[in-house]
Each structure stands twice: as structure tokens, then as C-alpha cells.
Design an enzyme around this catalytic site. Structure first.
Site, PDB file in Angstrom:
ATOM      1  NE  ARG A  46      -3.594  -2.899   2.522  1.00 27.00           N
ATOM      2  CZ  ARG A  46      -4.414  -1.874   2.062  1.00 27.00           C
ATOM      3  NH1 ARG A  46      -4.810  -2.050   1.069  1.00 27.00           N
ATOM      4  NH2 ARG A  46      -5.193  -0.874   3.090  1.00 27.00           N
ATOM      5  CD  GLU A  63     -11.636   3.258  -2.811  1.00 26.85           C
ATOM      6  OE1 GLU A  63     -11.579   1.817  -3.329  1.00 26.85           O
ATOM      7  OE2 GLU A  63     -11.027   3.693  -2.023  1.00 26.85           O
ATOM      8  NE  ARG A  87      -3.321   2.628   0.688  1.00 26.14           N
ATOM      9  CZ  ARG A  87      -4.180   3.685   0.889  1.00 26.14           C
ATOM     10  NH1 ARG A  87      -2.819   3.749   0.072  1.00 26.14           N
ATOM     11  NH2 ARG A  87      -4.709   4.567   1.010  1.00 26.14           N
TER      12      ARG A  87
END
Length: 156
Positions: A87, A53, A45
Site C-alpha cells: 500500500r 479496528e 494507508r
């Protein structure tokens, strides 16, 4: 004694695992990728940024921007943290460039001030994109991804 050794080993692991170098195998969206480092897969990330998005205006453009620069290429990730989803959160570099900054500077992401308040590179990049009305800043009222996600949860 075992506790001291365990703490030392954990500290050593954290210190030596600060940079990952590998090949990008998948681009999930504008701020999340998968990479392979010595036959091990990592989900990364991007630190300090939040891209729209995929279902949001400029979401697909943000993904494409990242894809064109690093898909199947060698990158370095300076790991800053691990998030609640497991992540690695990091600063991504390709060809000597700080990709997180490039994404923001071209108007495909917001500087995520809440998580990276001291990152002046990202702050300057966002000011540049806003002034020059690049990417999402062309819109008169761009919706930040965190606000977009909140609005979607309300309707579920």
C-alpha cells in the site's frame, strides 16, 4: 552503464510519483482507502495515524468520518512510503485540508508516533482531541489499535 541508467530511472520515478491525485472509490476503514488515478487503482494507508479496528469502539465512527468527507471525491495523496503490504502510505488532502490531522483532531485516531514522530500537526491534533475529550478520548481508558491487535492475536 545499464546499472546507472536503471538507478537514474528509478530515482526519477520515485521523485515524480510523490503526489497522487484521483477519486476515492472505497473506504476500507478509518485509515485505509482505495483510489483511482488515471484508470489505475491504489490502496492508500494514511500516514502517521492509526484508527480503531472496525470491531473496536469508535472503529465504525472513524470509517464513517472518512467516508463522509472523501468518498467519490477528488483527493491528493502525498506519498511518504510503501508499506510491507504494497500500500502507498501518504498524507491525504481534500478541499485543502490535511485529512490525517482532521481524523486525529476529531478523536477518531491516534497519532502513530512510532511512524511519524516528527509530524507536529498530528501531535497537536491529538493533544487537542484529548483535552477536549473528543471521540475515543471520551473513554476513560481508550485502547490503542496496536494493543487491540496484539490482544486479538494472543487468543488465536
Amino acid at each position: 552503464m545499464k546499472k546507472i541508467i536503471a538507478i537514474f530511472l528509478l530515482s526519477f520515478t520515485i521523485l515524480t510519483a510523490q503526489t497522487l491525485t484521483g477519486i476515492v472509490s472505497y473506504v476500507s476503514d478509518g485509515d485505509t482507502i482505495h483510489m483511482i488515478v488515471k484508470n489505475q487503482k491504489y490502496k492508500i494507508r494514511f500516514y502517521g495515524i492509526d484508527t480503531p479496528e472496525r470491531t473496536q469502539e469508535y472503529g465504525l465512527e472513524a470509517k464513517e468520518f472518512v467516508y463522509k468527507r472523501i468518498m467519490n471525491r477528488n483527493i491528493k495523496v502525498r506519498v511518504m512510503d510503501t508499506d510491507r503490504y504494497g500500500r502507498k502510505v501518504g498524507k491525504v488532502y481534500y478541499n485543502g485540508k490535511y485529512l490525517n490531522k482532521e481524523i486525529v483532531k476529531n478523536g477518531y485516531a491516534w497519532w502513530y508516533k512510532y511512524y511519524a514522530k516528527n509530524d507536529k500537526d498530528l501531535e497537536k491534533a491529538q493533544k487537542y482531541a484529548k483535552i477536549n475529550r473528543l471521540g475515543l478520548w471520551r473513554s476513560s481508558k481508550p485502547i490503542a489499535p496496536w494493543d487491540y491487535r496484539k490482544s486479538k492475536k494472543k487468543w488465536k
